[in-house]
Scaffold this active site. Sequence first.
Site: not given
Ligand code: NDP
Length: 280
Positions: A50, A55, A80, A113
């Site tokens: 995704d 991004y 998006k 988006h």
């Molecule tokens: P998430 O809820 O996926 O959380 C990501 C964070 O959690 C990062 O800091 C990561 O750290 C940490 N993390 C991931 N897995 C674990 C684990 N198993 N244990 C502990 N910590 C963990 O947040 P996102 O905001 O990134 O959302 C996911 C995806 O959703 C985005 O990447 C994007 O593709 C989409 N999105 C879409 C939006 C929209 O408007 N349509 C808006 C926001 C997101 P680290 O990376 O340091 O490991």
Amino acid sequence: MSTTGSQIPQVPLRGAEQIPQLGFGVFQIPPAQTEEVVAQALVSGYRHIDTAAAYRNEGAVGQAIRSANLDRGEVFVTTKCFNDDHGYEKAKRALAASLERLEMEHVDLYLIHWPVPAHDNYVETWKAFIEMRAEGLARSIGVSNFQPAHLERVIKETGETPAINQIELHPYFQQRGLRREHERLGIVTEAWSPLAQGKVLEDPAIVAIAKAHGKTPGQAVIRWHLQLGNVVIPKSVTPARIEENFDVFDFELSAAEMASIDGLDQGMRIGPDPDTFIRP
Ligand code: NDP
């Protein structure tokens, strides 16, 4: 470690298409790091990535998929159309530009988006989406961050229901009303920030459920999403977490555990309010 995508459940979309229920999000992954991180995700078994024009890492996503020597048809790619590309002509140019960066002939899913109601242009944008799907540039089309009023309006004015609405959804922000609306309209719910960017992972209820299964809190939350029927796209740049978040197909939460997480809703948004968000 799995090297195939065969264990990922597929969720049917409108038309003949389907989407892998678990995918990999790349928001906030710096472009220079994205190719390596997506390569790792593909090795771990993910077959759904995704990304978004906003991004700025579509090029690296495309490169990682090509380098993995997978057939294009084996990986589901979402991108998006951002807020400054609303409008019929602009949306068409935006997808062409995304495809150029991805170096792909089509995406599997193209999303609006944000609705940006202040610009009142999402219906025109959606009309372009319908045509771009007919032209084969996007296999499926959907929206993101749409509220019930925005969904009603695109459906009423174009006759075309979005395949998916990708929305903020996690244990502290469960979106029950919107999920019910999706069910009524036949729209798949896709959860962004499914782990609340980590903010739910120390919750005692989630920690206890994870412990009972010998799993991590992140895995318990991803399992909750899967059992609710959500498409879910956790993000991580940490190799062990990338693997961990995919290792969720060998256990099941009980009805009581599902209910316990259902009880954690706090109405806590961590992202912007779709009714007012207009960036840039
Ligand atoms: P998430 O809820 O996926 O959380 C990501 C964070 O959690 C990062 O800091 C990561 O750290 C940490 N993390 C991931 N897995 C674990 C684990 N198993 N244990 C502990 N910590 C963990 O947040 P996102 O905001 O990134 O959302 C996911 C995806 O959703 C985005 O990447 C994007 O593709 C989409 N999105 C879409 C939006 C929209 O408007 N349509 C808006 C926001 C997101 P680290 O990376 O340091 O490991």
